[in-house]
Motif scaffolding. Structure first.
Motif, PDB file in Angstrom:
ATOM      1  N   ASP A 109      34.964  25.014  19.842  1.00 30.33           N
ATOM      2  CA  ASP A 109      35.994  25.395  20.958  1.00 30.33           C
ATOM      3  C   ASP A 109      37.155  24.375  20.913  1.00 30.33           C
ATOM      4  N   ALA A 110      38.218  24.954  20.877  1.00 28.84           N
ATOM      5  CA  ALA A 110      39.349  23.940  20.702  1.00 28.84           C
ATOM      6  C   ALA A 110      39.700  23.132  21.779  1.00 28.84           C
ATOM      7  N   LEU A 111      39.390  23.534  22.963  1.00 26.25           N
ATOM      8  CA  LEU A 111      39.404  22.605  24.201  1.00 26.25           C
ATOM      9  C   LEU A 111      38.355  21.433  23.986  1.00 26.25           C
ATOM     10  N   GLU A 112      37.023  21.737  23.661  1.00 22.34           N
ATOM     11  CA  GLU A 112      36.120  20.843  23.444  1.00 22.34           C
ATOM     12  C   GLU A 112      36.240  19.856  22.128  1.00 22.34           C
ATOM     13  N   GLN A 113      37.069  20.392  21.174  1.00 21.39           N
ATOM     14  CA  GLN A 113      37.636  19.503  19.928  1.00 21.39           C
ATOM     15  C   GLN A 113      38.621  18.568  20.549  1.00 21.39           C
ATOM     16  N   ALA A 114      39.685  18.968  21.473  1.00 17.01           N
ATOM     17  CA  ALA A 114      40.665  18.069  22.248  1.00 17.01           C
ATOM     18  C   ALA A 114      39.939  16.945  22.968  1.00 17.01           C
ATOM     19  N   GLN A 115      38.772  17.650  23.788  1.00 15.17           N
ATOM     20  CA  GLN A 115      38.205  16.352  24.465  1.00 15.17           C
ATOM     21  C   GLN A 115      37.493  15.302  23.549  1.00 15.17           C
ATOM     22  N   MET A 116      37.025  15.900  22.602  1.00 15.51           N
ATOM     23  CA  MET A 116      36.339  14.867  21.737  1.00 15.51           C
ATOM     24  C   MET A 116      37.566  14.051  20.901  1.00 15.51           C
ATOM     25  N   PHE A 125      41.066   9.117  19.897  1.00  8.68           N
ATOM     26  CA  PHE A 125      42.382   8.625  19.951  1.00  8.68           C
ATOM     27  C   PHE A 125      42.450   7.405  20.933  1.00  8.68           C
ATOM     28  N   PHE A 126      41.663   7.304  22.373  1.00  9.52           N
ATOM     29  CA  PHE A 126      41.398   6.509  22.954  1.00  9.52           C
ATOM     30  C   PHE A 126      40.744   5.119  22.324  1.00  9.52           C
ATOM     31  N   GLU A 127      39.964   5.503  21.530  1.00  8.91           N
ATOM     32  CA  GLU A 127      39.055   4.534  20.576  1.00  8.91           C
ATOM     33  C   GLU A 127      40.120   3.519  19.846  1.00  8.91           C
ATOM     34  N   GLN A 128      40.962   4.429  19.074  1.00  8.63           N
ATOM     35  CA  GLN A 128      41.887   3.591  17.935  1.00  8.63           C
ATOM     36  C   GLN A 128      43.070   3.119  18.692  1.00  8.63           C
ATOM     37  N   ASN A 129      43.669   3.670  19.892  1.00 12.09           N
ATOM     38  CA  ASN A 129      44.707   3.003  20.509  1.00 12.09           C
ATOM     39  C   ASN A 129      44.326   2.124  21.624  1.00 12.09           C
ATOM     40  N   ALA A 139      32.940  11.964  18.312  1.00  9.18           N
ATOM     41  CA  ALA A 139      33.397  10.754  19.517  1.00  9.18           C
ATOM     42  C   ALA A 139      32.272   9.569  19.514  1.00  9.18           C
ATOM     43  N   ASP A 140      30.989   9.967  19.764  1.00  6.43           N
ATOM     44  CA  ASP A 140      29.996   9.134  19.999  1.00  6.43           C
ATOM     45  C   ASP A 140      30.056   7.990  18.767  1.00  6.43           C
ATOM     46  N   ILE A 141      30.154   8.551  17.292  1.00  7.00           N
ATOM     47  CA  ILE A 141      30.038   7.810  16.231  1.00  7.00           C
ATOM     48  C   ILE A 141      31.268   6.982  16.287  1.00  7.00           C
ATOM     49  N   ALA A 142      32.314   7.266  16.611  1.00  6.42           N
ATOM     50  CA  ALA A 142      33.960   6.680  16.517  1.00  6.42           C
ATOM     51  C   ALA A 142      33.700   5.486  17.793  1.00  6.42           C
ATOM     52  N   LEU A 143      33.127   5.939  18.772  1.00  5.10           N
ATOM     53  CA  LEU A 143      33.014   4.667  19.962  1.00  5.10           C
ATOM     54  C   LEU A 143      31.968   3.722  19.635  1.00  5.10           C
ATOM     55  N   TYR A 144      30.858   4.146  19.083  1.00  4.98           N
ATOM     56  CA  TYR A 144      29.701   3.434  18.721  1.00  4.98           C
ATOM     57  C   TYR A 144      30.159   2.339  17.904  1.00  4.98           C
ATOM     58  N   ALA A 145      30.903   2.452  16.904  1.00  5.69           N
ATOM     59  CA  ALA A 145      31.130   1.543  15.748  1.00  5.69           C
ATOM     60  C   ALA A 145      31.440   0.012  16.562  1.00  5.69           C
ATOM     61  N   TYR A 146      32.318  -0.036  17.282  1.00  8.98           N
ATOM     62  CA  TYR A 146      32.847  -1.457  18.020  1.00  8.98           C
ATOM     63  C   TYR A 146      32.057  -1.666  19.323  1.00  8.98           C
ATOM     64  N   ILE A 195      46.175  16.248  23.265  1.00 12.34           N
ATOM     65  CA  ILE A 195      46.852  17.225  24.242  1.00 12.34           C
ATOM     66  C   ILE A 195      47.434  18.216  23.163  1.00 12.34           C
ATOM     67  N   LEU A 196      48.197  17.728  22.126  1.00 10.51           N
ATOM     68  CA  LEU A 196      48.784  18.389  21.029  1.00 10.51           C
ATOM     69  C   LEU A 196      47.793  19.171  20.275  1.00 10.51           C
ATOM     70  N   TRP A 197      46.612  18.576  20.028  1.00  9.44           N
ATOM     71  CA  TRP A 197      45.849  19.503  19.385  1.00  9.44           C
ATOM     72  C   TRP A 197      45.421  20.751  20.020  1.00  9.44           C
ATOM     73  N   TYR A 198      45.139  20.469  21.251  1.00  8.08           N
ATOM     74  CA  TYR A 198      44.672  21.723  22.210  1.00  8.08           C
ATOM     75  C   TYR A 198      45.680  22.683  22.418  1.00  8.08           C
ATOM     76  N   LEU A 199      47.117  22.393  22.405  1.00 10.82           N
ATOM     77  CA  LEU A 199      48.121  23.093  22.444  1.00 10.82           C
ATOM     78  C   LEU A 199      48.437  24.002  21.161  1.00 10.82           C
ATOM     79  N   GLY A 200      48.379  23.043  20.031  1.00 15.48           N
ATOM     80  CA  GLY A 200      48.422  23.570  18.792  1.00 15.48           C
ATOM     81  C   GLY A 200      47.610  24.718  18.085  1.00 15.48           C
ATOM     82  N   ALA A 201      46.210  24.391  18.623  1.00 12.33           N
ATOM     83  CA  ALA A 201      45.055  25.081  17.992  1.00 12.33           C
ATOM     84  C   ALA A 201      45.517  26.544  17.862  1.00 12.33           C
ATOM     85  N   GLY A 202      45.418  27.297  16.722  1.00 10.06           N
ATOM     86  CA  GLY A 202      45.492  28.367  16.372  1.00 10.06           C
ATOM     87  C   GLY A 202      46.979  28.893  16.182  1.00 10.06           C
ATOM     88  N   THR A 203      48.124  27.940  16.074  1.00 14.62           N
ATOM     89  CA  THR A 203      49.417  28.190  15.863  1.00 14.62           C
ATOM     90  C   THR A 203      49.444  27.536  14.362  1.00 14.62           C
TER      91      THR A 203
END
Lengths: 205, 205
Positions: free
Chosen positions: A86-93, A98-102, A161-168, B72-80
């Motif tokens: 699901d696109a929304l679940e993908q965005a939440q992941m 992005f939190f992890e990298q930024n 998300a779990d793999i990305a956050l686990y690393a550090y 957020i971009l990912w969610y809004l952009g999905a399917g476009t």
């Protein structure tokens, strides 16, 4: 011969993420380990093996070279249970990634590097180390809160998300000097990741 | 009434990314502008409107709140047309978006903030500003190289990578003090983004 070649830095969490997912998925690959501050690293950059100048880099049989650890995870995880459909679940992941990298990596990983690498010792002033400690604890608090009543960061099963956050996060105590006793949910979550079938540790193979 | 409510900081590139994509897609939304260092920001955090403590945050009709601009971009952009369908192309797009959050924003945007906000002036030491200038030019060089022979960062048409990278790049000269005359391809690419149908600028409504 395998179809994937991974250039990765043995002690780096960003590189480890990719090795961990490959192991969890049982994917074969050729590993080219490269340490920081070495002639091998300079040569790999000069040869064009690291397009944005950083490790890890995944070389595909088609000739494409993928960079950025979390983008490599996306490619390897696409179509598997590691990425929700699901696109929304993908965005939440992706939000956690992005939190992890930024926010997480520039604090939790950077403090560990400053504490660990002799060539960075001159940057590890007491003021900077104290500020990174405070900020890291704030970020780990956000993660601790997110695990209230749940086993994984997104949905009912582990995701990228779990793999990305686990690393550090799993080395934040011993390497970074963060007080992990304050974060019992994170500690239990780290144990859940380490118990996944196929798991390899940071220093394994 | 619209189905989307966006909490965003008017002058922030991360917030602007989301407003830009919403405009380009012609999506209606309710905008809650919040300036940095204000009572409104403290109140929005206390009320739980900003789950990870940061802007932008997109509130969906289902009650879910999405954070992290690029997620957020990912969610809004999905399917476009803003997101390629192929997993490898998605990973290449996401690589630029992770590059933006891990390497570009902490340098290009941070230098602009240090140069612009009075409450950060004490952090803008000459040494730090010089180091950020050098590092930013190196990162802009990587982007300039990537546009050799191409109009957009991934594939033949604009993707989320272009929106993510544009946010802080198009103000890197005037706000950040970077020498954009050195980057003719980036300058032309900025003009292409600004010519997209539906485009809004950083300071527009």
């Amino acid at each position: 011969m395998t179809d994937l070649t991974l250039y990765s830095m043995p002690a780096s969490g960003n590189s480890y993420k990719v090795r961990l997912l490959l192991a969890l998925e049982g994917r074969a690959y050729t590993h080219v380990p490269i340490e920081t501050n070495t002639q091998e690293l300079a040569e790999a950059k000069a040869a064009g093996h690291l397009p944005l100048g950083k490790l890890p880099a995944l070389h595909l049989p088609c000739g494409t070279v993928l960079t950025e650890s979390n983008a490599i995870l996306w490619y390897l995880g696409a179509g598997t249970g590691w990425v929700p459909e699901d696109a929304l679940e993908q965005a939440q992941m992706l939000a956690w990634m992005f939190f992890e990298q930024n926010r997480h990596e520039p604090v939790v990983a950077v403090r560990a590097s400053l504490a660990t690498y002799p060539h960075l010792a001159h940057e590890a002033t007491p003021e900077r180390m104290a500020a990174l400690l405070d900020e890291g604890h704030t970020l780990l608090d956000l993660m601790e809160d997110a695990l209230d009543g749940r086993d994984w960061f997104c949905g009912p099963s582990p995701t990228l998300a779990d793999i990305a956050l686990y690393a550090y996060t799993h080395t934040a105590g011993p390497r970074g000097g963060f007080d992990m006793d304050r974060f019992p949910r994170l500690t239990a979550w780290c144990a859940r990741v380490a118990a996944l079938p196929g798991y390899v540790g940071l220093s394994d193979g």
